[in-house]
Enzyme design. Structure first.
Site, short mmCIF file in Angstrom:
data_model
loop_
_atom_site.label_atom_id
_atom_site.label_comp_id
_atom_site.label_asym_id
_atom_site.label_seq_id
_atom_site.Cartn_x
_atom_site.Cartn_y
_atom_site.Cartn_z
N VAL A 46 63.04 26.78 43.61
CA VAL A 46 63.54 25.79 42.66
C VAL A 46 62.55 24.63 42.54
O VAL A 46 62.33 24.10 41.45
CB VAL A 46 64.94 25.27 43.07
CG1 VAL A 46 65.41 24.15 42.14
CG2 VAL A 46 65.96 26.41 43.06
N CYS A 47 61.93 24.25 43.65
CA CYS A 47 61.04 23.09 43.69
C CYS A 47 59.95 23.13 42.62
O CYS A 47 59.77 22.15 41.90
CB CYS A 47 60.44 22.93 45.08
SG CYS A 47 61.67 22.68 46.38
N PRO A 48 59.20 24.23 42.47
CA PRO A 48 58.15 24.20 41.45
C PRO A 48 58.69 24.08 40.03
O PRO A 48 58.04 23.49 39.16
CB PRO A 48 57.39 25.51 41.66
CG PRO A 48 58.30 26.39 42.44
CD PRO A 48 59.17 25.48 43.23
#
Length: 187
Positions: A46-48
């Site tokens: 999810v972070c990128p």
């Protein structure tokens, strides 16, 4: 205790930005609006998507006088490696703060208990270094840079127009409210 309307605590760290390692401190972020965008870890899922979305809106945030500081407990070296190896992360032009000691993450009371990772959280800091907005989401729930941009504009409007407030879903240019006795029960 809520951190809302409190001043950020002292910190010093190394960040990756535009191909260089640079020092960032609490004092260097004061003087303009800032977004501290905490995320669990580099090279994840999810972070990128969130960091890429934020990168797509970075220039508009800069035009509003806002600097962006992404923060994870990874080192600045890991940030550089991720920046160099991912097309999505490669478009980031904002600061990527390394926080391997967890000092910044703990200053914002955002450390995931027992994991050594930051929770997914956003803090909007005003030019005096005071926290004006906080959002924390669950691990699997990504944030929207477009919605963050709307909230930045609202916070800046309220700061520039004492006595006015922005109602739900307020967009730049729309009417605001002026709280007072004559407004009680009329909304």
């Amino acid at each position: 205790m809520s951190l809302m309307n409190t001043e950020i605590l002292p910190f010093s760290t190394t960040a990756y930005k535009n191909g260089d390692f640079v020092e960032v401190t609490d004092e260097s972020v004061k003087g303009s609006w800032g977004i501290f965008f905490f995320y669990p870890a580099d090279f994840t899922f999810v972070c990128p998507t969130e960091l890429g979305d934020l990168a797509d809106h970075y220039e508009e945030l800069r035009r509003l006088g806002v600097e962006v500081y992404s923060v994870s407990t990874d080192t600045h070296f890991v940030h550089k490696a991720w920046h160099d190896s991912s097309e999505t992360i490669g478009k980031i032009g904002y600061y990527m703060l390394g926080d391997p000691s967890g000092a910044i993450t703990n200053n914002f009371q955002n450390m995931r208990e027992g994991a050594g990772l930051a929770d997914r959280a956003t803090f909007l800091i005003d030019p005096q270094g005071v926290i004006q907005y906080i959002e924390v989401t669950a691990e699997g729930v990504g944030r929207s840079a477009e919605e963050l941009l709307r909230k930045v504009k609202a916070a800046q409007y309220v700061a520039a127009h004492p006595g006015e407030v922005c109602p739900a879903k307020w967009e730049e240019g729309e009417s605001t409210l002026t709280p007072g006795l004559d407004l009680v029960g009329k909304i």
